[in-house]
Design an enzyme around this catalytic site. Sequence first.
Site: not given
Length: 304
Positions: A141, A165, A236, A239, A262, A271
Amino acid sequence: MRDPEVEGFLALLAARRAPRTVDAYRRDLLHLQGRLGRAVASATTDDLNTYLAELRADGLAPATISRRISAVRSFFAHQVLLGTRTDNPAAELTPPRRRPKLPRALSPREAERLIEAAVGTTPRALRDTALVELLYGAGLRVSEAVGLERAGVDLDDRLVRCTGKGGKERVVPIGRSAVEALRRYLSRGRPYLDRRHRPELFLNAQGGALTRAGAFLILRRLATKAGLEEGRVHPHLLRHSFATHLLEGGADLRSVQEMIGHADLATTEVYLHVTDKRRRESYFAAHPHARRNHVSKRSPLKQE
């Protein structure tokens, strides 16, 4: 024609919702009023089901239909709250299912063009090359990339340790190209930018830490230089491209999930839809019997 009941609802709505939302709801309710030919408050459940069917027949986007339903529901909920009506005729309206929005990704050749656009010998060019290689080569990110400290990169073992995150730390392997770009930046670029002895890996021209906004501007400039659509290229996107190209290359989903950070495997699964779409496009473009406009070149059998 102004509808006092609609205007009263919008006046209360303005106290707790953004002006753009209020304006959108006003347009939606006026649209319904125009279709009904009378006051919105007089609508029945049958009226609203007919209206919903007309919106679908008009080919409106699911998001637009959902917003109009939301406006109508809110209006009638307000009517019930005031005691003007005892029922909400919009309560049973079913908004259309939205198709999940697939993340966009660069093609491998577009990613290479973006990296090639950054190549140079100045300290900033060396930084930009290292930044793009890391965003694309590790799927970071933008906040993770600009937050990296020099100590977070292990070039000997080809690993990057970043904080994602929720303060979760993860270790991501990086390829040879990214390692070489980082070595060049650290030896011939960063020392000339490091005027303030900052711990961050990526520095700006004034010697401070590179910001998210700075990273966006770098990619926008490189996109223009590479002949790519400027508004399309952002951190992004690299990414997304990282994850998509890994899966297209045969990487397993669980490994990609761990590398990209994730929490939920379902988030990574989107994806797979991107790679499926690309495979279909490649098939229809390449296979002679798969082309939609294919016309057989074989001559009809001669009668004997």
